[in-house]
Scaffold this motif. Structure first.
Motif, PDB file in Angstrom:
ATOM      1  N   LYS A 257       5.136 -45.979  49.569  1.00 49.95           N
ATOM      2  CA  LYS A 257       4.777 -45.901  50.925  1.00 49.95           C
ATOM      3  C   LYS A 257       3.765 -46.842  50.887  1.00 49.95           C
ATOM      4  O   LYS A 257       3.187 -47.195  52.269  1.00 49.95           O
ATOM      5  CB  LYS A 257       4.333 -44.649  51.652  1.00 49.95           C
ATOM      6  N   VAL A 258       3.324 -47.721  49.942  1.00 48.22           N
ATOM      7  CA  VAL A 258       2.183 -48.539  50.160  1.00 48.22           C
ATOM      8  C   VAL A 258       2.747 -49.870  49.603  1.00 48.22           C
ATOM      9  O   VAL A 258       3.358 -49.948  48.546  1.00 48.22           O
ATOM     10  CB  VAL A 258       0.961 -47.988  49.242  1.00 48.22           C
ATOM     11  N   PRO A 259       2.248 -51.125  50.156  1.00 44.91           N
ATOM     12  CA  PRO A 259       2.513 -52.420  49.618  1.00 44.91           C
ATOM     13  C   PRO A 259       2.575 -52.663  48.248  1.00 44.91           C
ATOM     14  O   PRO A 259       1.491 -52.343  47.934  1.00 44.91           O
ATOM     15  CB  PRO A 259       1.909 -53.375  50.592  1.00 44.91           C
ATOM     16  N   GLU A 260       3.576 -52.985  47.429  1.00 46.54           N
ATOM     17  CA  GLU A 260       3.475 -52.980  45.958  1.00 46.54           C
ATOM     18  C   GLU A 260       2.307 -53.985  45.365  1.00 46.54           C
ATOM     19  O   GLU A 260       1.876 -53.675  44.391  1.00 46.54           O
ATOM     20  CB  GLU A 260       4.796 -53.230  45.347  1.00 46.54           C
ATOM     21  N   ALA A 261       2.284 -54.895  46.051  1.00 46.24           N
ATOM     22  CA  ALA A 261       0.891 -55.838  45.661  1.00 46.24           C
ATOM     23  C   ALA A 261      -0.366 -55.524  46.258  1.00 46.24           C
ATOM     24  O   ALA A 261      -1.237 -56.072  46.093  1.00 46.24           O
ATOM     25  CB  ALA A 261       1.378 -56.995  46.031  1.00 46.24           C
ATOM     26  N   SER A 262      -0.654 -54.483  47.067  1.00 50.59           N
ATOM     27  CA  SER A 262      -1.987 -53.980  47.577  1.00 50.59           C
ATOM     28  C   SER A 262      -2.798 -53.412  46.376  1.00 50.59           C
ATOM     29  O   SER A 262      -2.497 -53.229  45.272  1.00 50.59           O
ATOM     30  CB  SER A 262      -1.772 -52.756  48.341  1.00 50.59           C
ATOM     31  N   VAL A 263      -4.115 -53.544  46.600  1.00 50.31           N
ATOM     32  CA  VAL A 263      -5.086 -53.205  45.658  1.00 50.31           C
ATOM     33  C   VAL A 263      -4.812 -51.601  45.329  1.00 50.31           C
ATOM     34  O   VAL A 263      -5.016 -51.465  43.982  1.00 50.31           O
ATOM     35  CB  VAL A 263      -6.547 -53.088  46.416  1.00 50.31           C
ATOM     36  N   GLU A 264      -4.525 -50.931  46.187  1.00 50.54           N
ATOM     37  CA  GLU A 264      -4.445 -49.476  45.753  1.00 50.54           C
ATOM     38  C   GLU A 264      -3.188 -49.104  44.913  1.00 50.54           C
ATOM     39  O   GLU A 264      -3.160 -48.746  43.993  1.00 50.54           O
ATOM     40  CB  GLU A 264      -4.113 -48.402  47.066  1.00 50.54           C
ATOM     41  N   SER A 265      -1.956 -50.061  45.166  1.00 51.69           N
ATOM     42  CA  SER A 265      -0.853 -49.862  44.103  1.00 51.69           C
ATOM     43  C   SER A 265      -1.017 -50.335  42.960  1.00 51.69           C
ATOM     44  O   SER A 265      -0.810 -49.784  41.852  1.00 51.69           O
ATOM     45  CB  SER A 265       0.391 -50.750  44.830  1.00 51.69           C
ATOM     46  N   ILE A 266      -1.695 -51.542  42.781  1.00 52.97           N
ATOM     47  CA  ILE A 266      -2.097 -52.246  41.525  1.00 52.97           C
ATOM     48  C   ILE A 266      -2.792 -51.173  40.693  1.00 52.97           C
ATOM     49  O   ILE A 266      -2.766 -51.344  39.451  1.00 52.97           O
ATOM     50  CB  ILE A 266      -2.600 -53.722  41.673  1.00 52.97           C
ATOM     51  N   GLY A 267      -4.107 -50.641  41.295  1.00 51.49           N
ATOM     52  CA  GLY A 267      -4.911 -49.760  40.645  1.00 51.49           C
ATOM     53  C   GLY A 267      -4.243 -48.539  40.320  1.00 51.49           C
ATOM     54  O   GLY A 267      -4.502 -48.279  39.067  1.00 51.49           O
ATOM     55  N   PHE A 268      -3.510 -47.994  40.864  1.00 50.27           N
ATOM     56  CA  PHE A 268      -2.604 -47.026  40.293  1.00 50.27           C
ATOM     57  C   PHE A 268      -1.635 -47.184  39.161  1.00 50.27           C
ATOM     58  O   PHE A 268      -1.759 -46.353  37.971  1.00 50.27           O
ATOM     59  CB  PHE A 268      -1.893 -46.236  41.575  1.00 50.27           C
ATOM     60  N   LEU A 269      -1.127 -48.302  39.360  1.00 54.26           N
ATOM     61  CA  LEU A 269      -0.142 -48.772  38.125  1.00 54.26           C
ATOM     62  C   LEU A 269      -0.792 -48.969  37.032  1.00 54.26           C
ATOM     63  O   LEU A 269      -0.424 -48.826  35.864  1.00 54.26           O
ATOM     64  CB  LEU A 269       0.620 -50.182  38.648  1.00 54.26           C
ATOM     65  N   GLU A 270      -2.243 -50.010  37.299  1.00 59.81           N
ATOM     66  CA  GLU A 270      -3.068 -50.099  36.192  1.00 59.81           C
ATOM     67  C   GLU A 270      -3.287 -48.813  35.159  1.00 59.81           C
ATOM     68  O   GLU A 270      -3.281 -48.769  34.100  1.00 59.81           O
ATOM     69  CB  GLU A 270      -4.096 -50.807  36.474  1.00 59.81           C
ATOM     70  N   GLN A 271      -3.740 -47.656  36.061  1.00 53.46           N
ATOM     71  CA  GLN A 271      -4.078 -46.304  35.472  1.00 53.46           C
ATOM     72  C   GLN A 271      -2.983 -45.805  34.622  1.00 53.46           C
ATOM     73  O   GLN A 271      -2.996 -45.268  33.602  1.00 53.46           O
ATOM     74  CB  GLN A 271      -4.723 -45.619  36.546  1.00 53.46           C
ATOM     75  N   SER A 272      -1.831 -46.099  35.348  1.00 54.01           N
ATOM     76  CA  SER A 272      -0.388 -45.413  34.992  1.00 54.01           C
ATOM     77  C   SER A 272      -0.275 -46.012  33.494  1.00 54.01           C
ATOM     78  O   SER A 272       0.277 -45.392  32.516  1.00 54.01           O
ATOM     79  CB  SER A 272       0.627 -45.582  35.622  1.00 54.01           C
ATOM     80  N   PHE A 273      -0.207 -47.530  33.397  1.00 49.31           N
ATOM     81  CA  PHE A 273       0.007 -48.030  32.001  1.00 49.31           C
ATOM     82  C   PHE A 273      -0.837 -47.647  30.885  1.00 49.31           C
ATOM     83  O   PHE A 273      -0.541 -47.601  29.835  1.00 49.31           O
ATOM     84  CB  PHE A 273       0.308 -49.213  32.211  1.00 49.31           C
ATOM     85  N   VAL A 274      -2.058 -47.307  31.232  1.00 55.58           N
ATOM     86  CA  VAL A 274      -3.027 -46.983  30.388  1.00 55.58           C
ATOM     87  C   VAL A 274      -2.734 -45.650  29.715  1.00 55.58           C
ATOM     88  O   VAL A 274      -2.875 -45.382  28.744  1.00 55.58           O
ATOM     89  CB  VAL A 274      -4.488 -47.129  30.995  1.00 55.58           C
ATOM     90  N   ILE A 275      -2.277 -44.668  30.653  1.00 53.16           N
ATOM     91  CA  ILE A 275      -2.105 -43.401  30.267  1.00 53.16           C
ATOM     92  C   ILE A 275      -0.730 -43.473  29.356  1.00 53.16           C
ATOM     93  O   ILE A 275      -0.491 -42.733  28.290  1.00 53.16           O
ATOM     94  CB  ILE A 275      -1.850 -42.388  31.492  1.00 53.16           C
ATOM     95  N   LEU A 276       0.315 -44.227  29.642  1.00 61.19           N
ATOM     96  CA  LEU A 276       1.537 -44.342  29.068  1.00 61.19           C
ATOM     97  C   LEU A 276       1.468 -45.028  27.709  1.00 61.19           C
ATOM     98  O   LEU A 276       1.689 -44.648  26.626  1.00 61.19           O
ATOM     99  CB  LEU A 276       2.594 -45.254  29.874  1.00 61.19           C
ATOM    100  N   THR A 277       0.446 -45.903  27.682  1.00 64.56           N
ATOM    101  CA  THR A 277       0.117 -46.493  26.130  1.00 64.56           C
ATOM    102  C   THR A 277      -0.599 -45.291  25.259  1.00 64.56           C
ATOM    103  O   THR A 277      -0.175 -45.338  24.139  1.00 64.56           O
ATOM    104  CB  THR A 277      -1.088 -47.640  26.378  1.00 64.56           C
ATOM    105  N   ASP A 278      -1.337 -44.584  25.824  1.00 66.47           N
ATOM    106  CA  ASP A 278      -2.237 -43.609  25.156  1.00 66.47           C
ATOM    107  C   ASP A 278      -1.001 -42.304  24.531  1.00 66.47           C
ATOM    108  O   ASP A 278      -0.992 -41.833  23.798  1.00 66.47           O
ATOM    109  CB  ASP A 278      -2.995 -42.770  26.072  1.00 66.47           C
ATOM    110  N   MET A 279       0.081 -42.240  25.597  1.00 63.53           N
ATOM    111  CA  MET A 279       1.173 -41.376  25.002  1.00 63.53           C
ATOM    112  C   MET A 279       2.078 -41.958  24.317  1.00 63.53           C
ATOM    113  O   MET A 279       2.961 -41.035  23.768  1.00 63.53           O
ATOM    114  CB  MET A 279       1.972 -40.893  26.431  1.00 63.53           C
ATOM    115  N   GLY A 280       1.886 -43.279  23.733  1.00 63.80           N
ATOM    116  CA  GLY A 280       3.213 -43.901  22.954  1.00 63.80           C
ATOM    117  C   GLY A 280       4.242 -44.458  23.512  1.00 63.80           C
ATOM    118  O   GLY A 280       5.091 -44.570  23.055  1.00 63.80           O
ATOM    119  N   ARG A 281       4.335 -44.477  24.973  1.00 60.79           N
ATOM    120  CA  ARG A 281       5.470 -44.844  25.781  1.00 60.79           C
ATOM    121  C   ARG A 281       5.170 -46.270  25.728  1.00 60.79           C
ATOM    122  O   ARG A 281       4.982 -46.581  27.067  1.00 60.79           O
ATOM    123  CB  ARG A 281       5.651 -44.053  26.817  1.00 60.79           C
TER     124      ARG A 281
END
Length: 597
Positions: A257-281
């Protein structure tokens, strides 16, 4: 966005966007109506702004400034940061032209945030400094809250957490004085993150949970997503995997529901990939990172060098050592280009300026910059003019010096000529007259002998008088004058004229004629020569005078000063700015004078 979605989007847009009022009716209510689309439908906000701006007069106004700022925020929400920066700059210029301080600060605040997201920290800092200076004389708590919060984020990004907390607290304090929910969410969310990073974990979590509740109650996906990313990072840092998964799921639920290139989307995606790395994914994390880098006009929140370091960690986890090394090399190259110390110095300067209430601006405004450029151009122009004047003065002085030297040479030549003529009168005419006097005194009245002596004396006087007569008085050309001189030399001088006419200015003609007179006269009276030949030629503007004779070989170096009129000859050649050469060829003596017309 595929074709079907695009079609549905425009159908929705046509049905939901109300017609704009006429230009005369574009007021604050209309602007607020357009602004309401920024968070829910930024594409519509851009279209509405374009229509409104097209109906407005070309001159600057506060309404135009606010419309440009709204369009800039819509572009920012869509992730089109380049267009956002252009709009915010235009908004500031329009506000500055009509002296609207509030609009100026509003534009600078938005521009600073965009620069910061673009990782242009120094440019963001300039905007914040200028905005704070303008706020010193105004009472705008919402704007001051926005600026102070942005500065807090800037300090947090530089790991200066105590200062970040201090500015965030001041920002939230100002935000609570307003009824602007967005400003309050921005200030409180930033304070929660700063508190957590500074070690105040529980206070940070409490502040963040409160803001999440406010965002969810308002139902604004953009700000909901903005508050999820920080709390995910906090729970991950504290080792709360259940809470991490909970907020990631809630974020994914509103992500589309938020534009994919918006600041909020990118911030959330960045936090997500940090968590995925920590999980070994690692592969899932890497896919998100590649998606962020591939987004047009997107700029990650975290510094690019750190993003590439995390990409390298994912490649390491996947066992791809070669790509891991490439990612690390990219991270190192980016880190080397960051002037961190300069940025820290500027931030420290900002902190001092704010707390000591210094009112001077740290940056020069556009007018001062233009003034400096004009001054530099004026100095360069003045330098060129002075250099040109000095060159003209030098050339005039040089020409005057040459003219003086020519006059001096001419005068010296006249004196030499007078001396030679006096010598000829004394040794020639005077001696002839003395012979006549002695003949008469002796009583010898041989009429024939006396007649011959008088005739010889008369011819000598005539020859000298002709030499005294300046050539220009004769009304003849130089070649005609030389020919006449040769004819009167009783066969001693012969003249070989050139194939074509030779045109020489009168002054040089006189000097050339005197050289011929001087040298042939010396040959006739002081050498063994029985004849002399004069030739004159021109080739590509160079005049050549040649005089040959059949006398004994002549060595100029053996002649004492003044001998044979050489000194006078040299002076005349110098006046012509020419060269004089003596040489012998095939038993014949040559004198050659060359000069340019």
């Amino acid at each position: 966005m595929n074709r079907t979605k695009t079609f549905l989007f425009f159908l929705t847009l046509l049905s939901t966007v109300a017609p704009l009022p006429l230009a005369a009716q574009i007021d604050e209510e209309t602007i607020q109506h357009i602004d309401s689309y920024v968070n829910v439908n930024p594409d519509s906000a851009v279209i509405l702004c374009n229509n409104a701006l097209a109906q407005m007069p070309a001159k600057a106004s506060s309404h135009k400034s606010y419309l440009l700022a709204i369009r800039g925020n819509a572009h920012f929400t869509l992730g089109n940061n380049a267009a956002a920066i252009a709009d915010f700059k235009a908004s500031f210029r329009a506000a500055e032209e009509v002296a609207d301080t509030t609009a100026c600060v509003n534009a600078l605040s938005d521009l600073g945030v965009t620069y910061r997201v673009n990782q242009q920290t120094d440019s963001a800092l300039i905007c914040y400094k200028q905005a704070l200076a303008m706020l010193q004389s105004s009472d705008s708590p919402d704007l001051e809250a926005s600026i102070l919060t942005s500065i807090a984020v800037l300090f947090a990004n530089q790991a200066r957490l105590d200062e970040a907390v201090s500015f965030a607290e001041k920002g939230l304090e100002k935000a609570r004085l307003t009824d602007d929910i967005q400003t309050q969410i921005y200030a409180a969310s930033s304070l929660g993150s700063a508190l957590f990073l500074a070690g105040h974990h529980e206070r940070g979590l409490q502040t963040q949970r409160y803001i999440i509740g406010v965002a969810e109650k308002k139902g604004i996906p953009r700000y909901m997503l903005k508050t999820y990313a920080p709390i995910i990072a906090m729970h991950n840092r504290l080792g709360h995997p259940d809470s991490v998964r909970y907020y990631i799921d809630r974020g994914n639920a509103v992500l589309d529901k938020v534009p994919e290139a918006s600041v909020e989307s990118i911030g959330f995606l960045e936090q997500s990939f940090v968590i995925l790395t920590d999980m070994g994914r690692y592969r899932e994390s890497l896919d998100i990172q590649k998606k962020i880098l591939a987004m047009q006009d997107s700029r990650p929140f975290i510094p690019l060098d750190r993003l590439w370091q995390r990409i390298a960690l994912n490649y390491k986890g996947l066992g791809d050592i070669e790509k891991m090394d490439e990612a690390y090399q990219t991270a190192i190259a980016i880190a080397d280009s960051i002037h961190q110390s300069d940025i820290n110095d500027q931030i420290s300067d900002l902190n001092i300026r704010y707390h000591t209430a210094e009112k001077e601006l740290a940056i020069a405004n556009l007018q001062a910059e233009k003034s400096r450029r004009d001054t530099i151009i004026a100095l360069i122009t003045a330098g060129v003019i002075i250099a040109s004047l000095l060159l003209i003065i030098y050339l005039r002085a040089r020409r005057r010096k040459i003219e003086v030297e020519n006059i001096r040479a001419r005068l010296d030549g006249i004196e030499q000529e007078r001396g030679r003529l006096a010598h000829e009168l004394h040794d020639g005419v005077c001696n002839d007259l003395l012979g006549i006097e002695l003949t008469l005194a002796a009583g010898r009245c041989d009429t024939g002998e006396l007649s011959e002596m008088i005739r010889t004396t008369r011819n000598e006087v005539r020859s000298i008088s002709h030499e005294l007569l300046p050539p220009r008085f004769n009304g003849l050309s130089l070649t005609q004058l030389i020919a006449a001189y040769a004819q009167k030399s009783e066969g001693f001088v012969s003249y070989q004229p050139s194939a074509g006419a030779i045109d020489i200015d009168p002054e040089k003609s006189i000097n050339l004629y005197r050289i011929i007179q001087e040298w042939t006269g010396n040959l006739r009276h002081h050498s063994t020569a029985t004849c002399a030949t004069v030739s004159l030629a021109e080739s590509e503007g160079e005049i050549t005078l040649d005089i040959t004779d059949n006398g004994a070989p002549f060595d100029p170096s053996a002649v004492t000063s003044g001998g044979l009129g050489l000194e006078n000859l040299n002076r005349r050649v110098k006046a012509l700015q020419g060269t004089l050469n003596f040489f012998e060829k095939n038993g014949t003596n040559h004198i050659s004078v060359k000069f340019f017309k």
